[in-house]
Design an enzyme around this catalytic site. Structure first.
Site, PDB file in Angstrom:
ATOM      1  N   ASP A  93       0.855  -1.195   0.000  1.00 41.59           N
ATOM      2  CA  ASP A  93       0.000   0.000   0.000  1.00 41.59           C
ATOM      3  C   ASP A  93       0.888   1.241   0.000  1.00 41.59           C
ATOM      4  OD1 ASP A  93      -1.904   1.978   0.477  1.00 41.59           O
ATOM      5  OD2 ASP A  93      -2.004   1.549   2.630  1.00 41.59           O
ATOM      6  N   ASN A 131      -0.406   4.548  -0.123  1.00 41.43           N
ATOM      7  CA  ASN A 131      -1.045   5.790   0.320  1.00 41.43           C
ATOM      8  C   ASN A 131      -1.721   5.702   1.686  1.00 41.43           C
ATOM      9  OD1 ASN A 131      -3.261   4.238  -0.279  1.00 41.43           O
ATOM     10  ND2 ASN A 131      -3.981   5.492  -1.998  1.00 41.43           N
ATOM     11  N   ASP A 155      -4.166   3.782   2.847  1.00 44.68           N
ATOM     12  CA  ASP A 155      -5.584   3.441   3.000  1.00 44.68           C
ATOM     13  C   ASP A 155      -5.794   1.976   3.366  1.00 44.68           C
ATOM     14  OD1 ASP A 155      -5.049   2.140   0.618  1.00 44.68           O
ATOM     15  OD2 ASP A 155      -6.639   3.130  -0.544  1.00 44.68           O
ATOM     16  N   ASP A 175      -1.799  -1.259  -3.914  1.00 45.67           N
ATOM     17  CA  ASP A 175      -2.133  -0.499  -5.111  1.00 45.67           C
ATOM     18  C   ASP A 175      -0.973  -0.550  -6.119  1.00 45.67           C
ATOM     19  OD1 ASP A 175      -0.258   1.472  -4.081  1.00 45.67           O
ATOM     20  OD2 ASP A 175      -1.890   2.203  -2.804  1.00 45.67           O
ATOM     21  N   ASP A 185      -5.339 -10.756 -15.512  1.00 45.36           N
ATOM     22  CA  ASP A 185      -6.478 -11.652 -15.397  1.00 45.36           C
ATOM     23  C   ASP A 185      -7.578 -11.160 -16.341  1.00 45.36           C
ATOM     24  OD1 ASP A 185      -7.988 -13.788 -14.189  1.00 45.36           O
ATOM     25  OD2 ASP A 185      -6.908 -13.366 -12.327  1.00 45.36           O
ATOM     26  N   GLU A 190      -7.527 -20.906 -16.538  1.00 45.79           N
ATOM     27  CA  GLU A 190      -7.883 -21.575 -15.284  1.00 45.79           C
ATOM     28  C   GLU A 190      -9.041 -22.523 -15.535  1.00 45.79           C
ATOM     29  OE1 GLU A 190      -9.919 -20.879 -10.959  1.00 45.79           O
ATOM     30  OE2 GLU A 190     -10.554 -19.848 -12.776  1.00 45.79           O
ATOM     31  N   HIS A 210      -4.399 -17.363  -4.972  1.00 45.10           N
ATOM     32  CA  HIS A 210      -5.212 -16.478  -4.137  1.00 45.10           C
ATOM     33  C   HIS A 210      -6.542 -17.098  -3.713  1.00 45.10           C
ATOM     34  CE1 HIS A 210      -6.847 -15.649  -8.197  1.00 45.10           C
ATOM     35  NE2 HIS A 210      -7.981 -15.478  -7.542  1.00 45.10           N
ATOM     36  N   ASP A 211      -6.890 -18.259  -4.227  1.00 44.81           N
ATOM     37  CA  ASP A 211      -8.159 -18.900  -3.896  1.00 44.81           C
ATOM     38  C   ASP A 211      -7.996 -20.125  -3.003  1.00 44.81           C
ATOM     39  OD1 ASP A 211      -9.901 -17.171  -5.116  1.00 44.81           O
ATOM     40  OD2 ASP A 211      -9.979 -18.247  -7.018  1.00 44.81           O
TER      41      ASP A 211
END
Length: 562
Positions: A21, A23, A25, A29, A98, A255, A329-330
């Site tokens: 990150d 910034n 938040d 990003d 993706d 995939e 990521h899954d």
């Protein structure tokens, strides 16, 4: 076999939301990627895969696309994207995006138009059906979230199909206008200079349009046999990809799930002009129950061996190709699922790395895997869970079916994909150096021990071991193009295989358990075993020549000049 750069590449999945990150938040990003691009170069990978960065309502963290041609504002701007792409290319790193062709967000302008009237030109962009005579949905198909795959639309008095959330309506690939739209979107990004696509849920874009009920479906979502590897999936892929490859050089990784015998070959054989490689999550799901991914089951080394055998079946001499990933990521962290994230975390994380980099296929590393990152220990309530599938599962089981909250949360705690999405662990500073604010998911408390800086400083770290494996694979074509023969087929602890190219032969031995394992290499497989030389191992020294220590992995090579 034709030699290509994408077969020889090491691809790194960078989960933007959790990478860095810039910034404060709490959300990773594009500018955060720029801050850490030297690390990616240091690791030695060849390409980056970014999961969706398109504008999205974030029901499914980007897999519900509102605008395929815009950047999600929390990730930055199109200018930021161009800066990232340029920086990658300056370091000779390719960028893979993706692409989500099966469905859009409900908030997409196409669906907002489509739901208003059967006469609207966008109506046929999606899949609609009348109710049965009793008013029930057109079929008993269920979504991957456990409920009916059909949702009623009052304005047109019909159901629309969604294989995922009802906020993710499926596109109608039988409509040539949809296929043209998909090609135009891919062309938009290729013109910007990207190098390829990871295509999400690629083998569900074509459905059996009879929509038959399914009464003997053993798969997780009822009806899968009617919407996976469907009637026109190969025609659709050939039309889309072959046309674009006339104008651009790029590669595609599709995939898939529920792939069967010869499916890898059918999707990836070069003369079919479809996908360049297939990705399957089968290994990551080996510890899940067939019909309920949140229920765990005991897996065995022979089970794992059979998955590898299936992966390799249509690869190599048959000209098919496979993308290899264990972590993504899954799925939960693999060192916590298939190895030991406690006493043997370091050797077992290195063992999984050896497995990934010595099989035939293109390795995909998921961020943090190269550090040996583990599951997060404190997902104790459903309010701590972000992923929509787990939350839907909790609601279905607890709220609708009255199951025990404790039992269901124990399942989710073990198997939620949020384990993979906790922030990248950079150093020992607050929030592991991920953000100066409050992170969108909590940082694993073991970051003080497991982090990038510690991995850089320690020559025996998991990170340094990954760097060595990456370099080894780049310097030895046998790891990419060599034949593969699985050996020790009856061993309950070891996975073993031989790689062969020209007159060179390598043997890979992996003890997948926390107990010492004896072995005896059949001389009919390896005639010159006494001439072996150790290329790499995950323990600092040889113990005994006929046994492996817990989670020990070793790669030997020797010459067979007969």
């Amino acid at each position: 076999m034709e030699r290509t750069y994408w077969k020889e590449s090491i691809i790194y999945e960078l989960y933007t939301r959790s990478f860095k990150d810039s910034n404060g938040d709490g959300i990773g990003d594009l500018r955060g990627i720029l801050e850490k691009i030297d690390y990616l170069d240091y690791l030695g990978i060849d390409a980056i895969w970014l999961p969706p960065i398109y504008a999205s309502p974030n029901i499914d963290h980007g897999y519900d696309v509102k605008n395929y041609r815009a950047i999600q504002p929390e990730y930055g701007t199109m200018e930021d994207f161009h800066s990232v792409l340029t920086a990658f290319h300056q370091r000779d790193i390719k960028l893979v995006l993706d692409f989500i062709p099966n469905h859009t967000a409900q908030a997409h302008e196409w669906f907002q138009q489509a739901k208003t009237s059967k006469d609207n030109p966008y109506h046929d962009y999606y899949i609609w059906q009348q109710a049965k005579s009793d008013g029930s949905p057109p079929s008993n198909w269920t979504s991957h979230l456990g409920h009916s795959a059909w949702t009623w639309n009052e304005q047109t008095e019909e159901y629309y199909l969604h294989l995922y959330s009802d906020k993710q309506p499926d596109l109608n690939w039988d409509n040539p206008m949809v296929r043209q739209e998909m090609k135009a979107i891919m062309r938009f990004w290729l013109e910007k200079g990207i190098d390829g696509f990871r295509i999400d849920a690629v083998n569900v874009i074509s459905k059996d349009r009879r929509f038959p009920d399914s009464d003997k479906d053993k798969l997780q979502a009822k009806g899968e046999k009617y919407f996976k590897n469907g009637p026109y999936v190969h025609d659709n892929l050939h039309e889309m990809i072959s046309e674009l490859k006339q104008d651009f050089e790029f590669f595609t990784a599709g995939e898939t799930s529920a792939v069967h015998d010869h499916d890898v070959l059918n999707y990836t054989k070069p003369d079919r002009e479809e996908l360049d490689m297939v990705l399957s999550s089968e290994a990551a799901e080996l510890a899940n129950q067939e019909k309920d991914k949140y229920k765990s089951k005991t897996w065995s080394v022979p089970d794992f061996r059979e998955v590898l055998r299936k992966w390799q079946k249509d690869v190599g001499d048959n000209e098919g190709w496979f993308g290899l990933y264990l972590s993504h990521h899954d799925a939960p962290r693999m060192v916590s699922t298939f190895a030991d994230d406690g006493k043997y975390r370091i050797p077992s994380a290195k063992l999984l790395a050896v497995l990934l980099h010595t099989l035939r296929g293109t390795p995909f590393i998921f961020q943090g895997e190269e550090l040996g990152m583990t599951n997060y220990p404190h997902f104790d309530s459903i309010d701590s869970i972000q992923e929509q599938e787990a939350r839907s599962y909790y609601n279905l089981k607890v709220t609708e079916q009255g199951a025990s909250k404790t039992v269901i949360m124990e399942r989710i705690k073990k198997n939620t994909r949020d384990h993979a999405r906790t922030p990248m662990q950079w150093d020992t500073s607050r929030h592991a150096g991920f953000t100066s604010g409050d992170p969108w998911l909590p940082v694993n408390p073991n970051y003080s021990e497991i982090n990038v800086q510690a991995g850089i400083d320690n020559p025996d770290s998991v990170l340094q071991f990954y760097r060595k494996l990456i370099q080894m694979r780049k310097e030895n074509p046998i790891m990419v193009y060599g034949e593969l023969e699985i050996i020790l087929n009856d061993h309950d602890q070891l996975i073993g295989y031989i790689r062969r190219l020209d007159k060179e032969e390598w043997v890979i031995l992996l003890n997948m358990t926390d107990k010492e394992a004896l072995y005896d290499i059949p001389r009919e497989c390896v005639e010159d075993w006494d001439k072996k030389q150790c290329v790499i191992r995950n323990y600092p020294h040889v113990d005994k020549d006929d046994r492996l220590r817990p989670f020990e992995a070793v790669v030997y090579k020797y010459r067979n000049d007969s």
